[in-house]
Design a protein around this motif. Structure first.
Motif, PDB file in Angstrom:
ATOM      1  N   ARG A  36       0.885  -1.117  -0.095  1.00 40.55           N
ATOM      2  CA  ARG A  36      -0.312   0.224  -0.035  1.00 40.55           C
ATOM      3  C   ARG A  36       0.710   1.076   0.002  1.00 40.55           C
ATOM      4  O   ARG A  36       0.593   2.096  -0.729  1.00 40.55           O
ATOM      5  N   TYR A  39       2.372   1.961  -3.251  1.00 38.81           N
ATOM      6  CA  TYR A  39       1.149   2.418  -4.368  1.00 38.81           C
ATOM      7  C   TYR A  39       0.993   3.894  -4.098  1.00 38.81           C
ATOM      8  O   TYR A  39       0.984   4.564  -5.021  1.00 38.81           O
ATOM      9  N   LEU A  40       1.049   4.328  -2.828  1.00 41.47           N
ATOM     10  CA  LEU A  40       0.851   5.782  -2.774  1.00 41.47           C
ATOM     11  C   LEU A  40       2.006   6.243  -3.213  1.00 41.47           C
ATOM     12  O   LEU A  40       1.764   7.690  -3.489  1.00 41.47           O
ATOM     13  N   GLU A  41       3.168   5.865  -2.810  1.00 36.62           N
ATOM     14  CA  GLU A  41       4.280   6.789  -3.085  1.00 36.62           C
ATOM     15  C   GLU A  41       4.353   6.963  -4.751  1.00 36.62           C
ATOM     16  O   GLU A  41       4.734   8.045  -5.118  1.00 36.62           O
ATOM     17  N   ARG A  43       1.855   7.029  -6.459  1.00 38.81           N
ATOM     18  CA  ARG A  43       0.867   8.137  -7.032  1.00 38.81           C
ATOM     19  C   ARG A  43       1.398   9.506  -6.681  1.00 38.81           C
ATOM     20  O   ARG A  43       1.237  10.510  -7.484  1.00 38.81           O
ATOM     21  N   LEU A  44       2.121   9.865  -5.690  1.00 34.70           N
ATOM     22  CA  LEU A  44       2.820  10.997  -5.288  1.00 34.70           C
ATOM     23  C   LEU A  44       3.907  11.218  -6.549  1.00 34.70           C
ATOM     24  O   LEU A  44       3.846  12.560  -6.868  1.00 34.70           O
ATOM     25  N   VAL A  76      -5.215  10.356  -9.843  1.00 34.90           N
ATOM     26  CA  VAL A  76      -5.830  11.009  -8.893  1.00 34.90           C
ATOM     27  C   VAL A  76      -6.680  12.129  -9.304  1.00 34.90           C
ATOM     28  O   VAL A  76      -7.183  12.131 -10.182  1.00 34.90           O
ATOM     29  N   LEU A 103       2.697  10.528   4.629  1.00 32.17           N
ATOM     30  CA  LEU A 103       3.514   9.606   4.542  1.00 32.17           C
ATOM     31  C   LEU A 103       4.958   9.831   5.140  1.00 32.17           C
ATOM     32  O   LEU A 103       5.781   8.765   5.383  1.00 32.17           O
ATOM     33  N   THR A 118      -7.898  -0.386   5.049  1.00 28.50           N
ATOM     34  CA  THR A 118      -8.281  -0.236   3.593  1.00 28.50           C
ATOM     35  C   THR A 118      -8.808  -1.487   3.131  1.00 28.50           C
ATOM     36  O   THR A 118     -10.180  -1.375   2.513  1.00 28.50           O
ATOM     37  N   VAL A 129      -3.337  12.409   0.692  1.00 27.26           N
ATOM     38  CA  VAL A 129      -2.286  11.847   1.078  1.00 27.26           C
ATOM     39  C   VAL A 129      -0.904  13.041   0.774  1.00 27.26           C
ATOM     40  O   VAL A 129      -1.011  13.841  -0.344  1.00 27.26           O
ATOM     41  N   GLU A 147      -9.666   5.285  -3.203  1.00 28.98           N
ATOM     42  CA  GLU A 147      -9.161   4.418  -2.495  1.00 28.98           C
ATOM     43  C   GLU A 147      -9.608   3.019  -3.108  1.00 28.98           C
ATOM     44  O   GLU A 147      -8.681   1.941  -2.863  1.00 28.98           O
ATOM     45  N   MET A 150      -7.206   1.194  -5.333  1.00 26.70           N
ATOM     46  CA  MET A 150      -5.763   0.659  -4.586  1.00 26.70           C
ATOM     47  C   MET A 150      -6.231  -0.608  -3.992  1.00 26.70           C
ATOM     48  O   MET A 150      -5.508  -1.436  -3.659  1.00 26.70           O
TER      49      MET A 150
END
Ligand SMILES: Nc1ncnc2c1ncn2[C@@H]1O[C@H](COP(=O)(O)OP(=O)(O)O)[C@@H](O)[C@H]1O
Ligand SMILES: [Mg+2]
Length: 456
Positions: A36, A39-41, A43-44, A76, A103, A118, A129, A147, A150
Motif C-alpha cells: 500500500r 502504491y501511494l508513493e 501516486r505521489l 488522482v 507519509l 483499507t 495523501v 481508495e 488501490m
C-alpha cells in the motif's frame, strides 16, 4: 501399525503445512502494508510529474481538457504542490475527503493498521495523501485520490500471496514429509516391526533390525535395540538352562531325601546296637544325616520360594509371631526370650505360610546368633506407603563374610551345617509379595532385619 490418518507421517504433514502457512501470514502482514505504501508513493511521484506540464506552459495555465488528462494519467483526483519558494501549484479541485495521511511520519504499526482498514472498506473513500517529492524532499506533494482501485490491487496482491503460500507450503510439506519418511518414519517402522516380532518369537533373530552406521538418535536406538535383543536372548537361553537344572535338582533332592530317610532309619537302629563303639558313633552320624536332610529341605524350599502359587490372605500378625515363637522354642531350648511387640489388631495381606517361613528363618538366625542368652523382638508399624515388620536381636551382629554375601544363595553361611539359604529364601518370598527384606542394623547392640510390604 497405526492407520495412515493417525500415523506419524500424516501428523507431520499437517503440522508442516500449518507452520508454513503461519510463516506466510507473518510475512503477509508487513508486505501488504508495504504494498500500500509503495502504491501511494507511486501516486505521489506520478502527481509530481504531472505538474511538470504545468510548469512548462508559459503562462502557467493549461486547458481543462489537458488538466483532466494529466489527473487521469496520474490516477488522482487533485494535486497541490508546495515549494520552499512559497509558490504553489494546483491541478484539479480537491473533493471532500474521508481520511488523510502524511507519509512522512507513518510508523510501521500505523502502516499495517491502515492497510487492514483499507482492506476492510466496503465503499470507496476519498483519501488525502501528503508526502515529499522523490526528486526533491523540500517539495511537498499533496494529492487526493480514490481508495477503491488501490483496494482492488491490494486484494489481487493478497490473492497472489495466498496462491504462492499454498504452493510453497505444499512443496515444503512434501519435501519435509519425504525426508522424514526416509530419515525417521521408515526406520521407526522397522524398529517397531522388530519389537513386535521379538515379542512374538524372541528366539528368532531373522527379523532383527540390521545394523547401520547412523550416528543420530535413530542409529543409537537401532544399536540399543540390537544390544537389548542380544542380551535378552542370552538371558532367555540361560533361563531355559536354569529351569532344566532346577528340575534336575528337584528330582535329585527328592531321591536324596528318600535315601537319607532310609539312612536315618538304619542309624536309629544302630543306637540300640550291642557294640559300644557303634553306639558312641551313632549321634554324630545322626547329626550328619539330619544336616543333609535340612539341606535338601532348604534347597527344595529355595527352588519353590516366591513361586507363582502365593495364597494371599488377611494375616493377623501378632498371632503369627506367637506361632513362630512357639515353633522356635521347640527347636531351640535355652535362655533366649522371644518378645512379640506386634499390636493385637495389626493385620496385613500375605501368604501366611510363606510369611511364617520368613519370620522363622529370621528368628532362627537370631536365636543362633544369641547363643543361648538374649532377646529377639518382633515389632510392626505401618505408614501410608508400606507395612513394616522388624526382627531385632541383642546378638553380636553379622560376621563380615555373612554381610558380604548377604542374600546370596549358598554363599553367606558362617554356621557349621548352615545352608546359606535362609536369607535368600526370605528375599525371594518378600519380592514375590512385592516387598523387600533389608538388613538395617548390624553390630554393637545386635542386628535388625526389616520386612517391607507394599500398603494394601
Ligand atoms: N541375626 C543375625 N545375627 C548375626 N548373624 C546373622 C543373623 N542373621 C543371619 N546371620 C548370618 O548370616 C548367615 C546367613 O544366614 P542364612 O541365610 O539364614 O543361612 P544359614 O542360617 O543357613 O547360615 C548366617 O550364617 C549368619 O552368619
Ligand atoms: Mg538361617
Amino acid at each position: 501399525m497405526p492407520p495412515l490418518a493417525k500415523s506419524l507421517s500424516a501428523r507431520l504433514l499437517v503440522l508442516t503445512i500449518a507452520f508454513v502457512m503461519l510463516g506466510e501470514v507473518l510475512i503477509y502482514v508487513p508486505s501488504v502494508s508495504r504494498y500500500r505504501l509503495v502504491y501511494l508513493e507511486e501516486r505521489l511521484a506520478a502527481a509530481h510529474e504531472a505538474t511538470l506540464a504545468l510548469e512548462a506552459s508559459p503562462d502557467g495555465m493549461i486547458t481543462t481538457e489537458l488538466e483532466q488528462k494529466l489527473l487521469a494519467h496520474a490516477r488522482v483526483r487533485s494535486i497541490a504542490l508546495r515549494m520552499p519558494t512559497a509558490s504553489y501549484l494546483m491541478l484539479g479541485e480537491p473533493p471532500a475527503i474521508d481520511a488523510a495521511f502524511d507519509l512522512r511520519d507513518e510508523t510501521a504499526y500505523e502502516l499495517i493498521r491502515e492497510a487492514f482498514i483499507t482492506l476492510g472498506q466496503t465503499r470507496n473513500r476519498v483519501l488525502r495523501v501528503i508526502g515529499s517529492a522523490r526528486i526533491d524532499p523540500q517539495i511537498l506533494v499533496d494529492i487526493t485520490l480514490d481508495e477503491a482501485p488501490m483496494r482492488t490491487e491490494m486484494f489481487d496482491y493478497s490473492g497472489r500471496i495466498l496462491i504462492l503460500s499454498i504452493v510453497l507450503s505444499l512443496m515444503t510439506a512434501a519435501l519435509v514429509f519425504l525426508s522424514l519418511q526416509w530419515l525417521m518414519v521408515r526406520p521407526m517402522r522397522r524398529i517397531t516391526a522388530s519389537l513386535v516380532s521379538f515379542r512374538e518369537a524372541p528366539e528368532d533373530a531373522s527379523k532383527d533390525v540390521p545394523a547401520t552406521g547412523r550416528s543420530d538418535e535413530i542409529g543409537v536406538a537401532q544399536r540399543e535395540l540390537a544390544e537389548l535383543q542380544r542380551g535378552l536372548r542370552a538371558a532367555l537361553r540361560q533361563r531355559a538352562h536354569l529351569a532344566a537344572l532346577g528340575a534336575a535338582v528337584g528330582k535329585i533332592n527328592h531321591d536324596l531325601r528318600n535315601i537319607l530317610s532310609t539312612a536315618a532309619l538304619v542309624s536309629d537302629r544302630l543306637a540300640d546296637s550291642d557294640d559300644p563303639e557303634v553306639r558312641q558313633q551313632t549321634p554324630a552320624l545322626m547329626a550328619a544325616i539330619d544336616r543333609a536332610i535340612a539341606l535338601c529341605v532348604a534347597t527344595l524350599q529355595f527352588s519353590r520360594a516366591g513361586g507363582p502359587e502365593l495364597k494371599r490372605e488377611r494375616v493377623e500378625l501378632a498371632a503369627l509371631v506367637d506361632d513362630v515363637g512357639g515353633a522356635m522354642t521347640q527347636a531351640e531350648e535355652g535362655g533366649v526370650a522371644w518378645r512379640n511387640d506386634v499390636a493385637a489388631d495389626f493385620t496385613l495381606t500375605a501368604d501366611r505360610e510363606q510369611l511364617f517361613r520368613v519370620l522363622f528363618n529370621l528368628g532362627q538366625n537370631a536365636v543362633e546368633a544369641l547363643n543361648g542368652a538374649g532377646e529377639v523382638r518382633v515389632s510392626a508399624s505401618r505408614d501410608r506407603r508400606s507395612a513394616v515388620i522388624e526382627v531385632a536381636d541383642t546378638g553380636p551382629g553379622l560376621a563380615p563374610k555373612a554381610e558380604e554375601h548377604l542374600f546370596e544363595p549358598f554363599a553367606g553361611s558362617t554356621r557349621e551345617g548352615g545352608t546359606g539359604l535362609g536369607l535368600p529364601i526370605a528375599r525371594e518370598i518378600m519380592r514375590a509379595h512385592g516387598g523387600e527384606i533389608r538388613l538395617v542394623k548390624s553390630g554393637g547392640g545386635g542386628s535388625i532385619f526389616r520386612l517391607e510390604f507394599p500398603a494394601d
